[in-house]
Design a protein around this motif. Structure first.
Motif, PDB file in Angstrom:
ATOM      1  N   ILE A   3       0.857  -1.178   0.000  1.00  0.00           N
ATOM      2  CA  ILE A   3       0.000   0.000   0.000  1.00  0.00           C
ATOM      3  C   ILE A   3       0.898   1.234   0.000  1.00  0.00           C
ATOM      4  CG2 ILE A   3      -1.700   1.306   1.319  1.00  0.00           C
ATOM      5  CD1 ILE A   3      -2.768  -1.386   2.340  1.00  0.00           C
ATOM      6  N   ILE A   4       0.584   2.158  -0.885  1.00  0.00           N
ATOM      7  CA  ILE A   4       1.352   3.396  -0.995  1.00  0.00           C
ATOM      8  C   ILE A   4       0.392   4.564  -0.827  1.00  0.00           C
ATOM      9  CG2 ILE A   4       2.795   4.814  -2.510  1.00  0.00           C
ATOM     10  CD1 ILE A   4       3.540   2.144  -3.940  1.00  0.00           C
ATOM     11  N   VAL A   5       0.750   5.494   0.050  1.00  0.00           N
ATOM     12  CA  VAL A   5      -0.079   6.674   0.261  1.00  0.00           C
ATOM     13  C   VAL A   5       0.723   7.924  -0.070  1.00  0.00           C
ATOM     14  CG1 VAL A   5      -1.574   5.607   1.988  1.00  0.00           C
ATOM     15  CG2 VAL A   5       0.477   6.809   2.717  1.00  0.00           C
ATOM     16  N   SER A   6      -0.008   8.972  -0.411  1.00  0.00           N
ATOM     17  CA  SER A   6       0.614  10.247  -0.740  1.00  0.00           C
ATOM     18  C   SER A   6       0.002  11.350   0.100  1.00  0.00           C
ATOM     19  CB  SER A   6       0.415  10.550  -2.230  1.00  0.00           C
ATOM     20  OG  SER A   6       0.820  11.877  -2.509  1.00  0.00           O
ATOM     21  N   ASN A   7       0.859  12.098   0.764  1.00  0.00           N
ATOM     22  CA  ASN A   7       0.384  13.250   1.529  1.00  0.00           C
ATOM     23  C   ASN A   7       0.011  14.407   0.621  1.00  0.00           C
ATOM     24  OD1 ASN A   7       0.756  12.020   4.031  1.00  0.00           O
ATOM     25  ND2 ASN A   7       2.904  12.611   4.104  1.00  0.00           N
ATOM     26  N   ARG A   8       0.472  14.370  -0.606  1.00  0.00           N
ATOM     27  CA  ARG A   8       0.238  15.460  -1.557  1.00  0.00           C
ATOM     28  C   ARG A   8      -1.049  15.287  -2.346  1.00  0.00           C
ATOM     29  NH1 ARG A   8       6.404  16.591  -3.572  1.00  0.00           N
ATOM     30  NH2 ARG A   8       7.239  16.593  -1.472  1.00  0.00           N
ATOM     31  N   SER A   9      -1.638  14.122  -2.229  1.00  0.00           N
ATOM     32  CA  SER A   9      -2.887  13.847  -2.927  1.00  0.00           C
ATOM     33  C   SER A   9      -4.009  14.610  -2.229  1.00  0.00           C
ATOM     34  CB  SER A   9      -3.170  12.344  -2.886  1.00  0.00           C
ATOM     35  OG  SER A   9      -4.475  12.076  -3.316  1.00  0.00           O
ATOM     36  N   GLY A  10      -5.001  14.998  -2.989  1.00  0.00           N
ATOM     37  CA  GLY A  10      -6.167  15.645  -2.403  1.00  0.00           C
ATOM     38  C   GLY A  10      -7.111  14.650  -1.758  1.00  0.00           C
ATOM     39  N   LYS A  18      -8.215   2.468   1.675  1.00  0.00           N
ATOM     40  CA  LYS A  18      -9.423   1.716   1.312  1.00  0.00           C
ATOM     41  C   LYS A  18      -9.434   1.377  -0.168  1.00  0.00           C
ATOM     42  CE  LYS A  18     -13.237   3.643   2.338  1.00  0.00           C
ATOM     43  NZ  LYS A  18     -14.315   4.602   2.673  1.00  0.00           N
ATOM     44  N   ALA A  19      -9.145   2.361  -1.008  1.00  0.00           N
ATOM     45  CA  ALA A  19      -9.186   2.144  -2.456  1.00  0.00           C
ATOM     46  C   ALA A  19      -8.184   1.082  -2.889  1.00  0.00           C
ATOM     47  CB  ALA A  19      -8.914   3.464  -3.183  1.00  0.00           C
ATOM     48  N   GLN A  20      -6.999   1.094  -2.294  1.00  0.00           N
ATOM     49  CA  GLN A  20      -5.978   0.120  -2.685  1.00  0.00           C
ATOM     50  C   GLN A  20      -6.329  -1.286  -2.205  1.00  0.00           C
ATOM     51  OE1 GLN A  20      -1.825   1.484  -2.302  1.00  0.00           O
ATOM     52  NE2 GLN A  20      -2.700   3.554  -2.057  1.00  0.00           N
ATOM     53  N   ILE A  21      -6.911  -1.382  -1.030  1.00  0.00           N
ATOM     54  CA  ILE A  21      -7.323  -2.704  -0.545  1.00  0.00           C
ATOM     55  C   ILE A  21      -8.487  -3.231  -1.392  1.00  0.00           C
ATOM     56  CG2 ILE A  21      -8.383  -3.948   1.391  1.00  0.00           C
ATOM     57  CD1 ILE A  21      -6.604  -2.218   3.249  1.00  0.00           C
ATOM     58  N   LYS A  22      -9.446  -2.373  -1.704  1.00  0.00           N
ATOM     59  CA  LYS A  22     -10.550  -2.793  -2.570  1.00  0.00           C
ATOM     60  C   LYS A  22     -10.028  -3.254  -3.924  1.00  0.00           C
ATOM     61  CE  LYS A  22     -14.240   0.179  -0.800  1.00  0.00           C
ATOM     62  NZ  LYS A  22     -15.128   1.312  -1.159  1.00  0.00           N
ATOM     63  N   GLU A  23      -9.096  -2.500  -4.490  1.00  0.00           N
ATOM     64  CA  GLU A  23      -8.539  -2.871  -5.790  1.00  0.00           C
ATOM     65  C   GLU A  23      -7.825  -4.214  -5.693  1.00  0.00           C
ATOM     66  OE1 GLU A  23      -7.848  -3.119  -9.646  1.00  0.00           O
ATOM     67  OE2 GLU A  23      -9.133  -1.607  -8.704  1.00  0.00           O
ATOM     68  N   ILE A  25      -8.605  -6.625  -3.716  1.00  0.00           N
ATOM     69  CA  ILE A  25      -9.664  -7.636  -3.623  1.00  0.00           C
ATOM     70  C   ILE A  25     -10.280  -7.879  -4.995  1.00  0.00           C
ATOM     71  CG2 ILE A  25     -11.972  -8.123  -2.693  1.00  0.00           C
ATOM     72  CD1 ILE A  25     -11.016  -6.611  -0.113  1.00  0.00           C
ATOM     73  N   PHE A  26     -10.640  -6.806  -5.695  1.00  0.00           N
ATOM     74  CA  PHE A  26     -11.282  -6.949  -7.003  1.00  0.00           C
ATOM     75  C   PHE A  26     -10.344  -7.568  -8.033  1.00  0.00           C
ATOM     76  CE2 PHE A  26     -14.190  -3.349  -5.619  1.00  0.00           C
ATOM     77  CZ  PHE A  26     -15.270  -4.190  -5.389  1.00  0.00           C
ATOM     78  N   SER A  27      -9.048  -7.280  -7.926  1.00  0.00           N
ATOM     79  CA  SER A  27      -8.087  -7.814  -8.896  1.00  0.00           C
ATOM     80  C   SER A  27      -7.703  -9.261  -8.593  1.00  0.00           C
ATOM     81  CB  SER A  27      -6.825  -6.956  -8.916  1.00  0.00           C
ATOM     82  OG  SER A  27      -6.054  -7.161  -7.743  1.00  0.00           O
ATOM     83  N   GLY A  28      -8.037  -9.730  -7.392  1.00  0.00           N
ATOM     84  CA  GLY A  28      -7.681 -11.087  -7.012  1.00  0.00           C
ATOM     85  C   GLY A  28      -6.354 -11.183  -6.285  1.00  0.00           C
ATOM     86  N   GLU A  29      -5.661 -10.054  -6.138  1.00  0.00           N
ATOM     87  CA  GLU A  29      -4.397 -10.059  -5.403  1.00  0.00           C
ATOM     88  C   GLU A  29      -4.651 -10.436  -3.940  1.00  0.00           C
ATOM     89  OE1 GLU A  29      -0.626  -7.109  -4.387  1.00  0.00           O
ATOM     90  OE2 GLU A  29      -2.249  -6.381  -5.668  1.00  0.00           O
ATOM     91  N   LEU A  30      -5.766  -9.972  -3.400  1.00  0.00           N
ATOM     92  CA  LEU A  30      -6.199 -10.363  -2.056  1.00  0.00           C
ATOM     93  C   LEU A  30      -7.363 -11.328  -2.199  1.00  0.00           C
ATOM     94  CD1 LEU A  30      -6.135  -6.919  -0.203  1.00  0.00           C
ATOM     95  CD2 LEU A  30      -4.560  -8.826   0.113  1.00  0.00           C
ATOM     96  N   GLN A  31      -7.232 -12.468  -1.581  1.00  0.00           N
ATOM     97  CA  GLN A  31      -8.241 -13.522  -1.679  1.00  0.00           C
ATOM     98  C   GLN A  31      -9.027 -13.653  -0.379  1.00  0.00           C
ATOM     99  OE1 GLN A  31      -8.664 -15.653  -4.475  1.00  0.00           O
ATOM    100  NE2 GLN A  31      -7.296 -14.212  -5.499  1.00  0.00           N
ATOM    101  N   GLU A  32     -10.154 -14.325  -0.467  1.00  0.00           N
ATOM    102  CA  GLU A  32     -10.965 -14.626   0.704  1.00  0.00           C
ATOM    103  C   GLU A  32     -10.094 -15.257   1.789  1.00  0.00           C
ATOM    104  OE1 GLU A  32     -14.601 -17.670   1.869  1.00  0.00           O
ATOM    105  OE2 GLU A  32     -14.282 -17.136  -0.228  1.00  0.00           O
ATOM    106  N   ASP A  33     -10.260 -14.783   3.014  1.00  0.00           N
ATOM    107  CA  ASP A  33      -9.553 -15.259   4.212  1.00  0.00           C
ATOM    108  C   ASP A  33      -8.097 -14.818   4.308  1.00  0.00           C
ATOM    109  OD1 ASP A  33     -11.810 -16.511   5.282  1.00  0.00           O
ATOM    110  OD2 ASP A  33     -11.396 -18.371   4.205  1.00  0.00           O
ATOM    111  N   ASP A  34      -7.597 -14.033   3.350  1.00  0.00           N
ATOM    112  CA  ASP A  34      -6.259 -13.458   3.506  1.00  0.00           C
ATOM    113  C   ASP A  34      -6.279 -12.521   4.705  1.00  0.00           C
ATOM    114  OD1 ASP A  34      -5.220 -14.758   1.327  1.00  0.00           O
ATOM    115  OD2 ASP A  34      -5.088 -12.982   0.047  1.00  0.00           O
ATOM    116  N   VAL A  35      -5.206 -12.542   5.460  1.00  0.00           N
ATOM    117  CA  VAL A  35      -5.108 -11.655   6.616  1.00  0.00           C
ATOM    118  C   VAL A  35      -4.431 -10.356   6.186  1.00  0.00           C
ATOM    119  CG1 VAL A  35      -2.910 -12.608   7.452  1.00  0.00           C
ATOM    120  CG2 VAL A  35      -4.450 -11.491   9.052  1.00  0.00           C
ATOM    121  N   LEU A  36      -4.977  -9.254   6.636  1.00  0.00           N
ATOM    122  CA  LEU A  36      -4.397  -7.938   6.362  1.00  0.00           C
ATOM    123  C   LEU A  36      -3.409  -7.595   7.470  1.00  0.00           C
ATOM    124  CD1 LEU A  36      -7.642  -6.004   5.349  1.00  0.00           C
ATOM    125  CD2 LEU A  36      -5.889  -6.919   3.827  1.00  0.00           C
TER     126      LEU A  36
END
Length: 127
Positions: A3-10, A18-23, A25-36
């Motif tokens: 996960i990469i965050v930017s302090n300069r982003s609006g 949230k957006a990166q974790i959702k992505e 999940i949707f892309s399949g990089e994170l699977q059901e029951d994976d621990v964060l």
């Protein structure tokens, strides 16, 4: 998953998480029951407040993407097929909106856009 965050982003940092974790999940990089990563670990890794990571995880849990198990961590929940489809449709609409803006700016007509889309569709083996 990194996960990469930017302090300069609006965009608020918790929304970026949230957006990166959702992505993931949707892309399949994170699977059901994976621990964060734990809230504290993620905060340390990103050098941000624990409150910020807690907010991101709380929102993800409310939205049905993860579950928090006391003393064990946060896990990815099975994904609703309709939710995944809605996400795909949103991405398609966004991409097509960009493509149509480019077509308009370049003077490319509807028939040519459809022809390009048809060719790309066939090249990817959809027909």
């Amino acid at each position: 998953m990194k996960i990469i965050v930017s302090n300069r982003s609006g965009v608020p940092i918790y929304d970026q998480i949230k957006a990166q974790i959702k992505e993931g999940i949707f892309s399949g990089e994170l699977q059901e029951d994976d621990v964060l990563p734990s809230i504290r670990q993620l905060a340390r890794d990103l050098k941000i407040s624990v409150i910020t990571t807690a907010r991101a995880y709380s929102d993800l849990e409310e939205e049905g993407f993860i579950v928090s198990v006391q003393g064990k961590g946060c896990y990815v929940l099975p994904q609703n097929k309709e939710m995944a489809r809605e996400n795909a449709l949103r991405k398609i609409e966004s991409g097509l909106g960009d493509a149509l803006a480019a077509a308009k700016a370049g003077g490319v007509g509807r028939d040519e856009v459809f022809e390009i889309l048809t060719i790309l569709y066939k090249e990817d083996g959809y027909e």
